[in-house]
Design an enzyme around this catalytic site. Structure first.
Site, short mmCIF file in Angstrom:
data_model
loop_
_atom_site.label_atom_id
_atom_site.label_comp_id
_atom_site.label_asym_id
_atom_site.label_seq_id
_atom_site.Cartn_x
_atom_site.Cartn_y
_atom_site.Cartn_z
N THR A 96 -86.74 79.69 27.20
CA THR A 96 -85.50 79.00 26.84
C THR A 96 -84.50 80.07 26.41
O THR A 96 -84.73 80.79 25.43
CB THR A 96 -85.73 78.00 25.69
OG1 THR A 96 -86.60 76.97 26.16
CG2 THR A 96 -84.41 77.36 25.25
N LYS A 171 -81.98 71.85 28.95
CA LYS A 171 -82.83 72.09 27.78
C LYS A 171 -82.01 72.03 26.49
O LYS A 171 -82.47 71.54 25.46
CB LYS A 171 -83.54 73.44 27.93
CG LYS A 171 -84.46 73.84 26.76
CD LYS A 171 -85.74 73.03 26.70
CE LYS A 171 -86.55 73.29 25.44
NZ LYS A 171 -87.42 74.46 25.52
N LYS A 239 -82.83 79.38 17.26
CA LYS A 239 -82.42 80.13 18.47
C LYS A 239 -81.86 79.17 19.52
O LYS A 239 -80.76 79.36 20.04
CB LYS A 239 -83.63 80.87 19.05
CG LYS A 239 -83.33 81.66 20.31
CD LYS A 239 -84.60 82.01 21.12
CE LYS A 239 -85.16 80.79 21.83
NZ LYS A 239 -85.97 81.07 23.02
#
Lengths: 290, 290
Positions: A96, A171, A239
């Site tokens: 990701t 995502k 993150k």
């Protein structure tokens, strides 16, 4: 088909295992080689001691590492995978990352005559172990079709979201929705606790209706127990949500709830809770509520 | 068993119909008698022109009206249902009300020798029509068991949450969780739209994972179409979330996200959108995001 798998973390280790079990010829690389040897002793398959050794001659190179810089280090650095990949090979990144990195990888791949697909996953460690991940893909349809034998080895579904970067953006939406659901669930549970409602009974009652969510079904009871030492760590979520806020800025919008959640997670992380599951947000909501 | 049903709105009309179809002897009352006559012409059963006429001699009186004051008007006022109910009869209130009202009803019932259960429902108009509501109950276990023939007529599940008032508090948690899920979903969809993701594809991809929710599965696509003229009206949600904030205050906590959502819904309602579905919140989130 010769496949190289870079990154044997909690996700990559079982994912690479599923690939090997599916009959592909897999070579793995991990920053600490012991883990790669452990993997090979468990699944068979080959170990590369360096990225170059792992990626050389591969038809498909797959990376599943920590963050943007980790990807750069194993893929686009001077001794990264692209430096040894043959023209016509394919790079798939399951990390990701930012959408910006996905485009950076695309450019580097194009310069080397390599095809690229960004393909972040959801489903967590259990999804990786059970081979039921969801894979969000960005890139060409032909490439997507070609990669199905790989994706089906560890995914229950893979979806082509659009051009390179759109897998990452899908995502991001995933993570934002999780943040919202958890925030509402936290406030609901805090009121329920104060009111003396039995949480498992409440969850059974609400989970199949309009208030229902994966988070309610899978996290409400552990949240009520203030049990967070499992699942998806907030340091990773910080993150991921950071990418969301960067992307929002790029797109010219603000995301107030997401911004607030990032601040809450950062505060929790500073308190030493960085490895706790994202559902630990109830601690921040509780602090604010009282 | 002789059952009186008070309030033939979008919920009560089909609920009373299911009761009549289940073989119970049902008498209905509605503020506008024409609707009661329409109901009787559709299902059979009897019409009471006044509340007293409807409730007199009933074993069970059921109310499903708008707000706390509507309940007081049909139940505890001088010519309300309790004024004519026989000792040993049962009052069930399906209205979503404050927990305070539930206790007010309990006291009035106890003074009249009547048993009481608060039993707000979720599942909306479709749930009422299809007889698959979820019923959140507060009161005695023996009473709860006794009412099962009624609840199963229009409910797919009924859950005893605790003493009187706990049904209402469970419903509050339900509404808070909806608010949170919708807020996160709104931010996620706004980013998705700006990024050019195809929303139905995205929903298919995300709905079964950790970001999944009833709201995502049932509202994301209509939200992306900015279609809100259906479903659960925000004017009702403003009322319900108001109970949540009152209850939170009673319990000594604040609910920042829920408070914000109430403000957003009020602003939308002032813009004339009061009858729109709760998913219209994306309009408020969008305004703030841009």
């Amino acid at each position: 088909m010769k496949v190289s798998f870079i990154g044997l973390g909690v996700m990559g280790f079982p994912m690479a295992g599923h690939l090997q079990k599916s009959g592909l010829d897999v070579t793995v690389y991990n920053r600490t080689t012991e883990k790669a040897r452990l993997w090979a002793s468990q699944y068979g398959g080959n170990v590369g001691v360096t990225v170059a050794e792992c990626a050389k001659g591969a038809d498909v190179v797959i990376s599943c590492v920590g963050n943007d810089d980790d990807v750069r280090s194993v893929i686009t650095s001077n001794d990264g995978a692209i430096s040894v990949m043959k023209p016509g090979a394919i790079l798939v990144d399951h990390t990701t990352t930012s959408a910006k990195l996905a485009n950076e990888l695309l450019e580097a791949c194009q310069a080397a005559g390599v095809a690229f697909m960004d393909a972040p996953v959801s489903g967590g460690q259990a999804g990786a172990e059970n081979g039921v991940l969801t894979i969000m893909c960005g890139g060409d349809k032909a490439l997507f079709d070609m990669l199905q034998p790989i994706f089906t080895a560890y995914g229950k579904s893979s979806v082509l979201m659009g051009e390179v970067g759109q897998g990452q953006r899908a995502k991001m939406v995933n993570q934002i929705c999780i943040a919202g659901a958890l925030n509402g669930l936290s406030e609901g549970l805090l009121l329920a606790e104060k009111a003396g409602l039995d949480i498992p009974t409440l969850v059974d009652c609400l989970k199949n209706g309009a208030a229902g969510s994966w988070q309610m079904e899978n996290r409400a009871t552990t949240m009520a127990q203030r049990s967070f030492d499992f699942g998806f760590a907030i340091d990773w979520m910080i993150k991921d949500l950071g990418f969301c806020l960067d992307e929002a800025q790029t797109q010219g919008i603000t995301l107030p709830l997401t911004s607030k959640v990032v601040d809450q997670y950062k505060e929790l992380s500073e308190q030493g809770l960085g490895r706790m599951d994202t559902s630990v947000i109830i601690e921040a909501v509780e602090k604010e509520a009282n």
